[in-house]
Scaffold this active site. Sequence first.
Site, PDB file in Angstrom:
ATOM      1  N   ALA A 185       0.826  -1.219   0.000  1.00 36.05           N
ATOM      2  CA  ALA A 185       0.000   0.000   0.000  1.00 36.05           C
ATOM      3  C   ALA A 185       0.852   1.257   0.000  1.00 36.05           C
ATOM      4  O   ALA A 185       0.484   2.271   0.580  1.00 36.05           O
ATOM      5  CB  ALA A 185      -0.916  -0.012   1.222  1.00 36.05           C
ATOM      6  N   ARG A 210      -3.986   8.129 -10.366  1.00 35.79           N
ATOM      7  CA  ARG A 210      -5.206   8.243 -11.171  1.00 35.79           C
ATOM      8  C   ARG A 210      -6.470   8.581 -10.368  1.00 35.79           C
ATOM      9  O   ARG A 210      -7.510   8.875 -10.933  1.00 35.79           O
ATOM     10  CB  ARG A 210      -5.415   6.950 -11.970  1.00 35.79           C
ATOM     11  CG  ARG A 210      -4.542   6.899 -13.204  1.00 35.79           C
ATOM     12  CD  ARG A 210      -4.617   5.567 -13.877  1.00 35.79           C
ATOM     13  NE  ARG A 210      -3.892   4.545 -13.135  1.00 35.79           N
ATOM     14  CZ  ARG A 210      -3.969   3.241 -13.392  1.00 35.79           C
ATOM     15  NH1 ARG A 210      -4.760   2.805 -14.354  1.00 35.79           N
ATOM     16  NH2 ARG A 210      -3.272   2.378 -12.685  1.00 35.79           N
ATOM     17  N   THR A 246       7.093  -3.444  -6.991  1.00 33.43           N
ATOM     18  CA  THR A 246       6.426  -4.360  -6.044  1.00 33.43           C
ATOM     19  C   THR A 246       7.420  -5.298  -5.344  1.00 33.43           C
ATOM     20  O   THR A 246       7.238  -5.633  -4.172  1.00 33.43           O
ATOM     21  CB  THR A 246       5.360  -5.196  -6.783  1.00 33.43           C
ATOM     22  OG1 THR A 246       5.929  -5.713  -8.001  1.00 33.43           O
ATOM     23  CG2 THR A 246       4.136  -4.376  -7.129  1.00 33.43           C
ATOM     24  N   TYR A 298     -35.321  23.668  20.553  1.00 34.99           N
ATOM     25  CA  TYR A 298     -33.889  23.389  20.627  1.00 34.99           C
ATOM     26  C   TYR A 298     -33.556  22.993  22.061  1.00 34.99           C
ATOM     27  O   TYR A 298     -33.803  23.759  23.003  1.00 34.99           O
ATOM     28  CB  TYR A 298     -33.041  24.605  20.200  1.00 34.99           C
ATOM     29  CG  TYR A 298     -31.587  24.328  20.492  1.00 34.99           C
ATOM     30  CD1 TYR A 298     -30.912  23.310  19.808  1.00 34.99           C
ATOM     31  CD2 TYR A 298     -30.887  25.034  21.484  1.00 34.99           C
ATOM     32  CE1 TYR A 298     -29.594  23.006  20.101  1.00 34.99           C
ATOM     33  CE2 TYR A 298     -29.564  24.727  21.776  1.00 34.99           C
ATOM     34  CZ  TYR A 298     -28.926  23.708  21.092  1.00 34.99           C
ATOM     35  OH  TYR A 298     -27.629  23.398  21.391  1.00 34.99           O
ATOM     36  N   ASN A 303     -28.269  27.817  25.851  1.00 36.59           N
ATOM     37  CA  ASN A 303     -27.141  27.179  26.543  1.00 36.59           C
ATOM     38  C   ASN A 303     -25.844  27.962  26.402  1.00 36.59           C
ATOM     39  O   ASN A 303     -24.869  27.663  27.065  1.00 36.59           O
ATOM     40  CB  ASN A 303     -26.931  25.754  25.995  1.00 36.59           C
ATOM     41  CG  ASN A 303     -26.734  25.732  24.494  1.00 36.59           C
ATOM     42  OD1 ASN A 303     -27.141  26.656  23.792  1.00 36.59           O
ATOM     43  ND2 ASN A 303     -26.103  24.694  24.001  1.00 36.59           N
TER      44      ASN A 303
HETATM   45  C1  UD1 Z   1       1.162  -5.170 -10.694  1.00 39.69           C
HETATM   46  C2  UD1 Z   1       1.804  -6.440 -11.218  1.00 39.69           C
HETATM   47  C3  UD1 Z   1       1.012  -6.957 -12.406  1.00 39.69           C
HETATM   48  C4  UD1 Z   1      -0.414  -7.212 -11.983  1.00 39.69           C
HETATM   49  C5  UD1 Z   1      -1.029  -5.942 -11.352  1.00 39.69           C
HETATM   50  C6  UD1 Z   1      -2.358  -6.303 -10.734  1.00 39.69           C
HETATM   51  C7  UD1 Z   1       4.199  -6.288 -10.809  1.00 39.69           C
HETATM   52  C8  UD1 Z   1       5.503  -5.984 -11.384  1.00 39.69           C
HETATM   53  N1  UD1 Z   1       3.137  -6.148 -11.612  1.00 39.69           N
HETATM   54  O1  UD1 Z   1       1.251  -4.197 -11.691  1.00 39.69           O
HETATM   55  O2  UD1 Z   1       1.590  -8.150 -12.882  1.00 39.69           O
HETATM   56  O3  UD1 Z   1      -1.172  -7.641 -13.078  1.00 39.69           O
HETATM   57  O4  UD1 Z   1      -0.185  -5.446 -10.310  1.00 39.69           O
HETATM   58  O5  UD1 Z   1      -3.005  -5.149 -10.323  1.00 39.69           O
HETATM   59  O6  UD1 Z   1       4.113  -6.647  -9.660  1.00 39.69           O
HETATM   60  N2  UD1 Z   1       3.254  -0.858  -4.654  1.00 39.69           N
HETATM   61  C9  UD1 Z   1       4.071  -0.535  -3.603  1.00 39.69           C
HETATM   62  N3  UD1 Z   1       5.319  -0.103  -3.834  1.00 39.69           N
HETATM   63  C10 UD1 Z   1       5.843  -0.008  -5.080  1.00 39.69           C
HETATM   64  C11 UD1 Z   1       5.012  -0.336  -6.171  1.00 39.69           C
HETATM   65  C12 UD1 Z   1       3.730  -0.770  -5.925  1.00 39.69           C
HETATM   66  O7  UD1 Z   1       3.648  -0.626  -2.450  1.00 39.69           O
HETATM   67  O8  UD1 Z   1       7.001   0.384  -5.207  1.00 39.69           O
HETATM   68  C13 UD1 Z   1       1.883  -1.323  -4.398  1.00 39.69           C
HETATM   69  C14 UD1 Z   1       0.842  -0.374  -4.936  1.00 39.69           C
HETATM   70  O9  UD1 Z   1       0.467   0.599  -3.957  1.00 39.69           O
HETATM   71  C15 UD1 Z   1      -0.307  -1.318  -5.263  1.00 39.69           C
HETATM   72  C16 UD1 Z   1       0.394  -2.625  -5.616  1.00 39.69           C
HETATM   73  O10 UD1 Z   1       1.692  -2.542  -5.057  1.00 39.69           O
HETATM   74  O11 UD1 Z   1      -1.122  -1.565  -4.139  1.00 39.69           O
HETATM   75  C17 UD1 Z   1       0.470  -2.842  -7.119  1.00 39.69           C
HETATM   76  O12 UD1 Z   1       1.249  -1.812  -7.679  1.00 39.69           O
HETATM   77  P1  UD1 Z   1       0.977  -1.183  -9.104  1.00 39.69           P
HETATM   78  O13 UD1 Z   1       1.886  -0.061  -9.339  1.00 39.69           O
HETATM   79  O14 UD1 Z   1      -0.480  -0.916  -9.241  1.00 39.69           O
HETATM   80  O15 UD1 Z   1       1.407  -2.385 -10.034  1.00 39.69           O
HETATM   81  P2  UD1 Z   1       0.986  -2.617 -11.512  1.00 39.69           P
HETATM   82  O16 UD1 Z   1       1.927  -1.914 -12.400  1.00 39.69           O
HETATM   83  O17 UD1 Z   1      -0.463  -2.377 -11.689  1.00 39.69           O
HETATM   84 MG    MG Z   2      -2.049  -1.399 -10.494  1.00 40.90          MG
END
Ligand code: UD1
Ligand code: MG
Length: 469
Positions: free
Chosen positions: A10, A16, A81, A369, A389
């Site tokens: 998170a 967006r 991620t 009131y 009051n």
């Molecule tokens: C990621 C997946 C993709 C998948 C998609 C599903 C990877 C590389 N890709 O892509 O395969 O289909 O999610 O929704 O994992 N987050 C962090 N720190 C970071 C980056 C992300 O905490 O540095 C969290 C985001 O807040 C989010 C989640 O990880 O909750 C997914 O990140 P997001 O940037 O949406 O990944 P996608 O590019 O959509």
């Molecule tokens: Mg995403």
Amino acid sequence: MEGIATIILAAGKGTRMKSELVKVLHPILGLPLLSYPIELSLSGIKAEKTIVVVGHQADRIQERFKDLKIDFALQKEQLGTGHAVLQAILFLHEFSGTVLILCGDVPLVKVETLRSFIDTYKENESTLSVLTAVVEEPFGYGRILRNSEGWLEKIVEEKDASEEERMIREINTGIFCVKAPFLMEGLKEIGKENAQGEYYLTDLVEIAKKKGLRCSAHIVADPVEVMGINTRVDLAMANEVLRQEKLKELMLAGVTIVDPKTTYVDRAVEVGKDTLLYPNCHLQGKTKIGERCIIEPNSKILDSILGNDIIIRANSVITESKIEEGAIIGPFAHLRPLSEIKTKAKIGNFVEVKKSVIGKGSKANHLAYIGDSFLGEDVNIGAGTIFCNYDGFEKHQTIIGNRVFVGSNVELVAPVKVGNDSSIGAGTTVTKDVPEGALAISRVKQKNIKKWNKRVKLQRKKSIKKKDL
Ligand code: UD1
Ligand code: MG
């Protein structure tokens, strides 16, 4: 479930959403998005440990969830991620079970879905398993590549995928089960040689395969469950799904909902059986409603507790209040925070109550009131009564005993006490305490001027003559 630790990602901003507020704190059915995966982990899966990776507005997120048994791992820069999960494993150094990875912005996943995902991962004896979905429009998601036997081979991101790979409609939901020892080793091997220059968690699949470890993919039955929230359009769609689920749950538990299309009940709200909800009522926050109540149209009830057999008539607004059984509120009543309406009391139209106790059987039926006060039992408050009051600097209290009769259009200038069984004449301004059993009256004596109408007629004639001249 045994041997499970959850990591919830998170740290992202949620660009967006176009919001000042970080995405995972946007509410769905009265609860922030992030509380859904947290709830899944704590009460659904009953994980041994729950670690939330935070970055953007980390302080705000931690503050919001500070009372829960979870750890926060800080990811200062969002480098992908894989990097996010790496921040969390510091909290797992002695853990050797299964790590479940969830996303903070995926609120619709059901606990049964996660359970069956974890069960098949265990049955398969996989080192890593990903929850996938087969969707009509896979654009933007990581694609799932399986070998001829159906085992997971690779996850390729949209931006790194070939034309052919982009045709695949099975996608990565972002939800994983991974054996902790492998996760800790594998994360260190993830590089960032890819189209986005990020540390991809999804690279773990290839790392596991190189080590000869088994990876599997489990398809979710209903792809709606794994829908991620990216925009406010998604937020509204997810809200609608959860709203209908909540209403269905209530109806199956014995609550009558006249029109589910226009009834809004927050996730944490409780409603007792045989209660009747009319259209366009909004039950919000931590509200609890007893059995056999009637909530009429256009009522908004927030963080309030209602006993059994209560009627809330149309267009009433109730906030942080407590109402005991048999009371009748409204139509058009306003109960502000810290109002306590005791058994069988009545608060009628255009009556506002704030920080007051209205004793058993007491009534304020119209236009009043009542603020910062305590009313005993069987008190009658006449129409137009105002509890004054506030003296411009401070708030003061009014205390009214049992069986007091307050006539219409009375002002009670606080601080003031009115004894049991006393009466206050209509139009009185009460500035002094009233002793038990007394009548308080502060009216100018009435004077009747005879034949006034004739004087008026004469006056009119004179003024018309003047105009004619
Ligand atoms: C990621 C997946 C993709 C998948 C998609 C599903 C990877 C590389 N890709 O892509 O395969 O289909 O999610 O929704 O994992 N987050 C962090 N720190 C970071 C980056 C992300 O905490 O540095 C969290 C985001 O807040 C989010 C989640 O990880 O909750 C997914 O990140 P997001 O940037 O949406 O990944 P996608 O590019 O959509
Ligand atoms: Mg995403």
